[in-house]
Design a protein around this motif. Structure first.
Motif, PDB file in Angstrom:
ATOM      1  N   THR A 384     -16.665  14.845  16.296  1.00 35.38           N
ATOM      2  CA  THR A 384     -15.651  15.332  15.362  1.00 35.38           C
ATOM      3  C   THR A 384     -15.219  14.168  14.483  1.00 35.38           C
ATOM      4  O   THR A 384     -14.812  13.120  14.998  1.00 35.38           O
ATOM      5  N   VAL A 385     -15.330  14.339  13.177  1.00 31.18           N
ATOM      6  CA  VAL A 385     -14.914  13.299  12.233  1.00 31.18           C
ATOM      7  C   VAL A 385     -13.516  13.627  11.735  1.00 31.18           C
ATOM      8  O   VAL A 385     -13.248  14.747  11.288  1.00 31.18           O
ATOM      9  N   ILE A 386     -12.629  12.644  11.847  1.00 31.51           N
ATOM     10  CA  ILE A 386     -11.221  12.826  11.478  1.00 31.51           C
ATOM     11  C   ILE A 386     -10.851  11.804  10.406  1.00 31.51           C
ATOM     12  O   ILE A 386     -11.010  10.597  10.612  1.00 31.51           O
ATOM     13  N   MET A 387     -10.370  12.278   9.280  1.00 30.75           N
ATOM     14  CA  MET A 387      -9.913  11.406   8.196  1.00 30.75           C
ATOM     15  C   MET A 387      -8.418  11.592   7.997  1.00 30.75           C
ATOM     16  O   MET A 387      -7.919  12.720   8.059  1.00 30.75           O
ATOM     17  N   LYS A 388      -7.726  10.480   7.771  1.00 31.06           N
ATOM     18  CA  LYS A 388      -6.289  10.515   7.545  1.00 31.06           C
ATOM     19  C   LYS A 388      -5.945   9.633   6.349  1.00 31.06           C
ATOM     20  O   LYS A 388      -6.670   8.688   6.034  1.00 31.06           O
ATOM     21  N   GLY A 389      -4.802   9.932   5.718  1.00 27.59           N
ATOM     22  CA  GLY A 389      -4.338   9.120   4.600  1.00 27.59           C
ATOM     23  C   GLY A 389      -2.827   9.127   4.512  1.00 27.59           C
ATOM     24  O   GLY A 389      -2.195  10.150   4.775  1.00 27.59           O
ATOM     25  N   HIS A 390      -2.242   7.975   4.160  1.00 32.49           N
ATOM     26  CA  HIS A 390      -0.797   7.924   3.922  1.00 32.49           C
ATOM     27  C   HIS A 390      -0.466   6.724   3.046  1.00 32.49           C
ATOM     28  O   HIS A 390      -1.183   5.730   3.015  1.00 32.49           O
ATOM     29  N   ALA A 391       0.630   6.854   2.333  1.00 31.45           N
ATOM     30  CA  ALA A 391       1.189   5.755   1.541  1.00 31.45           C
ATOM     31  C   ALA A 391       2.541   5.399   2.139  1.00 31.45           C
ATOM     32  O   ALA A 391       3.287   6.284   2.578  1.00 31.45           O
ATOM     33  N   GLU A 392       2.879   4.114   2.150  1.00 31.14           N
ATOM     34  CA  GLU A 392       4.131   3.683   2.777  1.00 31.14           C
ATOM     35  C   GLU A 392       4.698   2.484   2.038  1.00 31.14           C
ATOM     36  O   GLU A 392       3.974   1.525   1.737  1.00 31.14           O
ATOM     37  N   LYS A 393       6.009   2.557   1.755  1.00 33.86           N
ATOM     38  CA  LYS A 393       6.647   1.482   0.993  1.00 33.86           C
ATOM     39  C   LYS A 393       8.163   1.665   1.042  1.00 33.86           C
ATOM     40  O   LYS A 393       8.664   2.788   0.884  1.00 33.86           O
ATOM     41  N   ASP A 394       8.882   0.565   1.270  1.00 37.17           N
ATOM     42  CA  ASP A 394      10.354   0.562   1.209  1.00 37.17           C
ATOM     43  C   ASP A 394      10.976   1.697   2.031  1.00 37.17           C
ATOM     44  O   ASP A 394      11.910   2.368   1.596  1.00 37.17           O
ATOM     45  N   GLY A 395      10.448   1.931   3.217  1.00 38.83           N
ATOM     46  CA  GLY A 395      11.001   2.963   4.081  1.00 38.83           C
ATOM     47  C   GLY A 395      10.557   4.373   3.764  1.00 38.83           C
ATOM     48  O   GLY A 395      10.967   5.324   4.439  1.00 38.83           O
ATOM     49  N   MET A 396       9.730   4.535   2.751  1.00 40.01           N
ATOM     50  CA  MET A 396       9.208   5.857   2.393  1.00 40.01           C
ATOM     51  C   MET A 396       7.785   6.009   2.910  1.00 40.01           C
ATOM     52  O   MET A 396       6.974   5.095   2.750  1.00 40.01           O
ATOM     53  N   ARG A 397       7.497   7.131   3.497  1.00 38.27           N
ATOM     54  CA  ARG A 397       6.129   7.442   3.928  1.00 38.27           C
ATOM     55  C   ARG A 397       5.746   8.800   3.375  1.00 38.27           C
ATOM     56  O   ARG A 397       6.471   9.781   3.544  1.00 38.27           O
ATOM     57  N   VAL A 398       4.603   8.829   2.720  1.00 36.79           N
ATOM     58  CA  VAL A 398       4.057  10.064   2.159  1.00 36.79           C
ATOM     59  C   VAL A 398       2.625  10.187   2.673  1.00 36.79           C
ATOM     60  O   VAL A 398       1.772   9.370   2.334  1.00 36.79           O
TER      61      VAL A 398
END
Length: 411
Positions: A384-398
């Motif tokens: 099973t191939v699992i891809m993830k993504g996120h952006a994080e900066k100054d206490g914000m996570r998207v």
């Protein structure tokens, strides 16, 4: 901003994010929702209660099986919906707080492909990936083809085989040329590969014959998903001359189910790589249009062991989305709402950030060892191939959540 809703710690789906998607349950038909922590705001339910009536659109758009109709209302309206939900989540006296039926647990839902994809285009916009491929199969001293730094290279893919996270695929079969053989054979691919990509979704249409400039392009991009553009490298190698990818690519592409809006990603803009030689005028742009989005790929073996094999970043892209869209339409090609345009494999500066098994194993010459002691050069059955993504900066996570796909044996 502090939501009153109790959610999982440090979630991808924070109050700063609020991505859109399509979900259903045993009781609820497919409908539009917004993710917040481990919950979903049921936009269909809230619309039927009249809580968007003053925004000037028919809440019928939330009852559809895709987001296309909603996206077609335009960013001015879609942004108002997102901001309203954001305000509700920060106000304990809001309609949402008083209407429990407006929230659904993510653990209880099935997610669907968020848009009806009319057309799909795949680019080839990572200089690191293109260089690695050129070094493997062409001239290590002149890895890039002569056109690569002048145009965002791309091809038209197959929209019908784009699937949401969680849907398994079967190992594809096709025609390939075994090493040392003098004629091709028909068999299952032995070099099944993932491609770590992101895709943006078109949210505004242009007329046939009317190009979209880089200065206009941002208004045409609704949001993004993480994208796995599966590849059968042996089938692809035999067929791609002279017309490029075909059966080696069109059997499946997997997309994450939540669409993260460009407004949510705005705080994570960064400068892209220097483009040398200078691009032609229609590809010039102003401002910051790369995004600092951390990406990872893991292979989950049949026993459930998770093995991280790549950690890359979308900020490495040589060609950005504005340039991709401007180039795609410079000849007058018309875009339609829901069209997906994928980045191409996203590779970073070193082997830990390579975005495909082709690069990680260097075309099969350097096997990697997983936690259970098994080795991989490409993807095996029941992986099973699992891809993830996120952006994080100054206490914000998207974040984007994940796109997860299991490979089943060939039929």
């Amino acid at each position: 901003m502090t939501p009153w809703l109790n959610t999982t710690p440090n979630p991808d789906f924070s109050i700063y994010n609020l991505p859109f998607g399509i979900f259903s349950t045993e009781e609820l038909s497919p409908r539009a929702g917004i993710a917040i922590g481990d919950q979903i705001v049921d936009l269909c339910e809230m619309g039927q209660q009249g809580y968007f009536a003053d925004l000037g659109f028919d809440s019928w758009v939330f009852e559809q099986k895709t987001l296309n109709r909603f996206i077609g209302l335009g960013k001015k309206t879609t942004n108002k919906v997102r901001i309203r939900v954001q305000e509700w989540l920060c106000d304990e006296a809001s309609p949402l707080a008083k209407h429990p039926a407006g929230l659904v647990a993510q653990s209880d839902v099935q997610m669907h492909l968020p848009v009806r994809v009319g057309d799909y285009t795949d680019f080839y916009s990572s200089i690191e990936h293109a260089t690695n491929v050129g070094m493997m199969f062409r001239d290590p001293e002149n890895a890039l083809l002569p056109n690569w730094k002048h145009i965002p290279v791309g091809y038209h893919g197959r929209a019908s085989s784009i699937i949401p996270s969680g849907i398994p695929i079967h190992r594809p079969k096709g025609q390939l040329m075994p090493k040392g053989a003098d004629k091709p054979v028909y068999k299952a691919s032995g070099r099944l590969d993932f491609e770590l990509e992101m895709a943006f979704i078109i949210g505004k249409e242009n007329e046939l014959g009317e190009p979209v400039s880089t200065s206009e392009a941002e208004d045409y991009i609704f949001g993004m998903v993480v994208f796995n553009d599966w590849s059968a490298r042996d089938i692809q190698k035999w067929e791609y001359v002279p017309l490029g990818p075909f059966l080696g690519k069109n059997f499946a592409s997997s997309a994450s189910p939540w669409v993260v809006t460009m407004e949510a990603l705005a705080p994570f803009r960064v400068q892209g790589p220097a483009q040398d030689p200078p691009v032609l005028p229609y590809l010039e742009y102003e401002g910051l249009h790369n995004y600092d989005i951390h990406l990872s790929v893991s292979i989950e073996t049949e026993d459930g062991t998770d093995n991280v094999v790549s950690q890359s970043n979308y900020k490495y892209m040589y060609w950005n989305m504005l340039q991709q869209l401007a180039h795609h339409t410079v000849n007058g090609c018309n875009m339609r709402i829901g069209d997906m345009l994928a980045s191409g494999t996203i590779s970073g500066k070193d082997a830990s950030a390579y975005g495909s098994m082709l690069e990680i194993s260097w075309s099969g010459s350097k096997p990697i060892t997983l936690a259970d002691g098994s080795t991989r050069t490409f993807i095996e059955d029941n992986d099973t191939v699992i891809m993830k993504g996120h952006a994080e900066k100054d206490g914000m996570r998207v974040g984007f959540g994940e796109v997860r796909t299991k490979v089943l044996p060939a039929k």
